[in-house]
Design a protein around this motif. Sequence first.
Motif, PDB file in Angstrom:
ATOM      1  N   ALA A  91       0.829  -1.208   0.000  1.00 34.81           N
ATOM      2  CA  ALA A  91       0.000   0.000   0.000  1.00 34.81           C
ATOM      3  C   ALA A  91       0.861   1.254   0.000  1.00 34.81           C
ATOM      4  O   ALA A  91       0.552   2.231  -0.703  1.00 34.81           O
ATOM      5  N   LEU A  92       1.942   1.232   0.768  1.00 27.41           N
ATOM      6  CA  LEU A  92       2.811   2.405   0.832  1.00 27.41           C
ATOM      7  C   LEU A  92       3.522   2.630  -0.495  1.00 27.41           C
ATOM      8  O   LEU A  92       3.561   3.765  -1.000  1.00 27.41           O
ATOM      9  N   GLY A  93       4.086   1.576  -1.064  1.00 33.89           N
ATOM     10  CA  GLY A  93       4.834   1.726  -2.311  1.00 33.89           C
ATOM     11  C   GLY A  93       3.967   2.189  -3.471  1.00 33.89           C
ATOM     12  O   GLY A  93       4.296   3.159  -4.170  1.00 33.89           O
ATOM     13  N   ILE A  94       2.850   1.507  -3.668  1.00 33.01           N
ATOM     14  CA  ILE A  94       1.967   1.863  -4.790  1.00 33.01           C
ATOM     15  C   ILE A  94       1.233   3.166  -4.510  1.00 33.01           C
ATOM     16  O   ILE A  94       1.115   4.034  -5.384  1.00 33.01           O
ATOM     17  N   GLY A  95       0.765   3.316  -3.268  1.00 31.96           N
ATOM     18  CA  GLY A  95       0.049   4.549  -2.919  1.00 31.96           C
ATOM     19  C   GLY A  95       0.931   5.770  -3.009  1.00 31.96           C
ATOM     20  O   GLY A  95       0.482   6.838  -3.440  1.00 31.96           O
ATOM     21  N   GLY A  96       2.202   5.637  -2.616  1.00 29.21           N
ATOM     22  CA  GLY A  96       3.115   6.771  -2.685  1.00 29.21           C
ATOM     23  C   GLY A  96       3.402   7.190  -4.109  1.00 29.21           C
ATOM     24  O   GLY A  96       3.288   8.369  -4.465  1.00 29.21           O
ATOM     25  N   TYR A 187       4.953   9.166   2.436  1.00 24.01           N
ATOM     26  CA  TYR A 187       5.578   7.980   1.840  1.00 24.01           C
ATOM     27  C   TYR A 187       7.076   7.949   2.129  1.00 24.01           C
ATOM     28  O   TYR A 187       7.623   6.917   2.546  1.00 24.01           O
ATOM     29  N   SER A 188       7.745   9.056   1.946  1.00 29.52           N
ATOM     30  CA  SER A 188       9.196   9.102   2.109  1.00 29.52           C
ATOM     31  C   SER A 188       9.609   8.812   3.548  1.00 29.52           C
ATOM     32  O   SER A 188      10.597   8.115   3.796  1.00 29.52           O
ATOM     33  N   VAL A 189       8.868   9.356   4.505  1.00 30.72           N
ATOM     34  CA  VAL A 189       9.201   9.153   5.914  1.00 30.72           C
ATOM     35  C   VAL A 189       8.778   7.760   6.376  1.00 30.72           C
ATOM     36  O   VAL A 189       9.535   7.047   7.054  1.00 30.72           O
ATOM     37  N   ALA A 190       7.565   7.328   6.007  1.00 27.24           N
ATOM     38  CA  ALA A 190       7.076   6.014   6.432  1.00 27.24           C
ATOM     39  C   ALA A 190       7.863   4.879   5.797  1.00 27.24           C
ATOM     40  O   ALA A 190       7.864   3.754   6.312  1.00 27.24           O
ATOM     41  N   ASN A 191       8.552   5.143   4.716  1.00 27.67           N
ATOM     42  CA  ASN A 191       9.362   4.118   4.052  1.00 27.67           C
ATOM     43  C   ASN A 191      10.424   3.558   4.995  1.00 27.67           C
ATOM     44  O   ASN A 191      10.872   2.423   4.836  1.00 27.67           O
ATOM     45  N   ARG A 192      10.831   4.367   6.001  1.00 22.74           N
ATOM     46  CA  ARG A 192      11.820   3.924   6.976  1.00 22.74           C
ATOM     47  C   ARG A 192      11.300   2.745   7.801  1.00 22.74           C
ATOM     48  O   ARG A 192      12.092   2.017   8.400  1.00 22.74           O
ATOM     49  N   ARG A 193       9.991   2.543   7.820  1.00 19.43           N
ATOM     50  CA  ARG A 193       9.416   1.439   8.598  1.00 19.43           C
ATOM     51  C   ARG A 193       9.669   0.086   7.952  1.00 19.43           C
ATOM     52  O   ARG A 193       9.468  -0.952   8.589  1.00 19.43           O
ATOM     53  N   TYR A 194      10.087   0.074   6.682  1.00 19.30           N
ATOM     54  CA  TYR A 194      10.251  -1.189   5.970  1.00 19.30           C
ATOM     55  C   TYR A 194      11.675  -1.347   5.436  1.00 19.30           C
ATOM     56  O   TYR A 194      11.885  -1.560   4.234  1.00 19.30           O
ATOM     57  N   PRO A 195      12.681  -1.261   6.306  1.00 15.26           N
ATOM     58  CA  PRO A 195      14.059  -1.397   5.826  1.00 15.26           C
ATOM     59  C   PRO A 195      14.364  -2.794   5.295  1.00 15.26           C
ATOM     60  O   PRO A 195      15.311  -2.979   4.523  1.00 15.26           O
ATOM     61  N   GLN A 196      13.541  -3.787   5.709  1.00 18.61           N
ATOM     62  CA  GLN A 196      13.786  -5.157   5.269  1.00 18.61           C
ATOM     63  C   GLN A 196      13.287  -5.412   3.852  1.00 18.61           C
ATOM     64  O   GLN A 196      13.619  -6.433   3.249  1.00 18.61           O
ATOM     65  N   VAL A 197      12.493  -4.499   3.320  1.00 16.51           N
ATOM     66  CA  VAL A 197      11.978  -4.655   1.955  1.00 16.51           C
ATOM     67  C   VAL A 197      13.055  -4.193   0.977  1.00 16.51           C
ATOM     68  O   VAL A 197      13.416  -3.017   0.976  1.00 16.51           O
ATOM     69  N   ASP A 200      14.739  -3.646  -4.792  1.00 17.59           N
ATOM     70  CA  ASP A 200      14.301  -4.288  -6.034  1.00 17.59           C
ATOM     71  C   ASP A 200      12.783  -4.325  -6.161  1.00 17.59           C
ATOM     72  O   ASP A 200      12.246  -4.357  -7.271  1.00 17.59           O
ATOM     73  N   MET A 201      12.081  -4.304  -5.032  1.00 15.47           N
ATOM     74  CA  MET A 201      10.624  -4.367  -5.058  1.00 15.47           C
ATOM     75  C   MET A 201      10.007  -3.126  -5.694  1.00 15.47           C
ATOM     76  O   MET A 201       8.830  -3.129  -6.072  1.00 15.47           O
ATOM     77  N   VAL A 202      10.781  -2.047  -5.822  1.00 14.56           N
ATOM     78  CA  VAL A 202      10.269  -0.831  -6.456  1.00 14.56           C
ATOM     79  C   VAL A 202       9.824  -1.123  -7.885  1.00 14.56           C
ATOM     80  O   VAL A 202       8.917  -0.463  -8.407  1.00 14.56           O
ATOM     81  N   ALA A 203      10.424  -2.135  -8.515  1.00 10.55           N
ATOM     82  CA  ALA A 203      10.016  -2.499  -9.873  1.00 10.55           C
ATOM     83  C   ALA A 203       8.538  -2.865  -9.921  1.00 10.55           C
ATOM     84  O   ALA A 203       7.802  -2.443 -10.826  1.00 10.55           O
ATOM     85  N   PHE A 204       8.077  -3.646  -8.932  1.00  8.58           N
ATOM     86  CA  PHE A 204       6.662  -4.026  -8.890  1.00  8.58           C
ATOM     87  C   PHE A 204       5.777  -2.814  -8.597  1.00  8.58           C
ATOM     88  O   PHE A 204       4.679  -2.695  -9.155  1.00  8.58           O
ATOM     89  N   PHE A 205       6.254  -1.913  -7.737  1.00  7.95           N
ATOM     90  CA  PHE A 205       5.481  -0.708  -7.433  1.00  7.95           C
ATOM     91  C   PHE A 205       5.348   0.171  -8.685  1.00  7.95           C
ATOM     92  O   PHE A 205       4.283   0.763  -8.923  1.00  7.95           O
TER      93      PHE A 205
END
Length: 314
Positions: A91-96, A187-197, A200-205
Amino acid sequence: MDARETRADAATAGDERDGAGRSAGRLRATGVGAVAVLLWASLALLTTLSGRVPPFQLTAMAFTVGGLIGLPRAVRGGAALARGLPGGAWALGIGGLFGYHFFYFLALRNAPAVDAGLIAYLWPLLIVVFSALLPGERLRWWHTAGAVLGLGGTFLLVTGGQGVHLRGEYLLGYTAAAVCALVWSAYSVANRRYPQVPTDMVAFFCLATAALAAVCHLLFEDTVRPDGWQWLAVFALGLGPVGGAFYVWDHGTKHGDIRLLGTFSYFAPLLSTTLLVAAGRADASWPVAAATVLIAGGATLASADALRAARRGN
């Protein structure tokens, strides 16, 4: 010196090395994220070179390119992880990515471009402010002051020193521009919540964003086929500001100094204007010079503690 003192000294030295290593890694990640700002500087020029392709169509085409360039790595190393990603990360990646562009174009359709663009460009300041909500981050006065100076420089740059006159009939556009700024900063700030992602997953977003933009294009726009060199501009957009930039921004926001990235983002409109002037598509003026001083000064002020840390590390 007894054995206990020796072990304590060794542990202290190890902690100092680990701290220096973390600081160096954070600085490198910030540098990687700053590459996105350089790429976004080419957005205006490449968009003008793409001709009269409507915005949602252009977004769909560029994000398709942006997704495809990262897809081989994403499929090879992260297909299984992609299936196991938490819903919040999707939701964060696509929504952002999609949300920012949707509300930005909605703003441009319902308010003057200068007004909408200036309101939308509140997102670097919001990033700096929202960073105080992150664990381990402290917002100092010089971070906020640097971001405000950058905002002042952007105001001069966007308005040409003529000021902005907000009017009630453009309320929908102004609101959409404000939501646009809120979406990208969150999106930019909340992205810090998912450092384990992995990045490469940005391709799918990107590919999901391309699909949603294509739906909006079919609903709201007429298709325009690019001609000749316009195809190259569309491809360059996907490699750079509307595609490739989101990979480095993802890495920077997850592992770098989010406050510095927010402040450095004000360089994007300045560099964009410089490119337009160099290409003969805009004129040099005193607001450009004044904006240079304000934005560079703001970035220097906001990065004071990082610069001190770098000098101590040397």
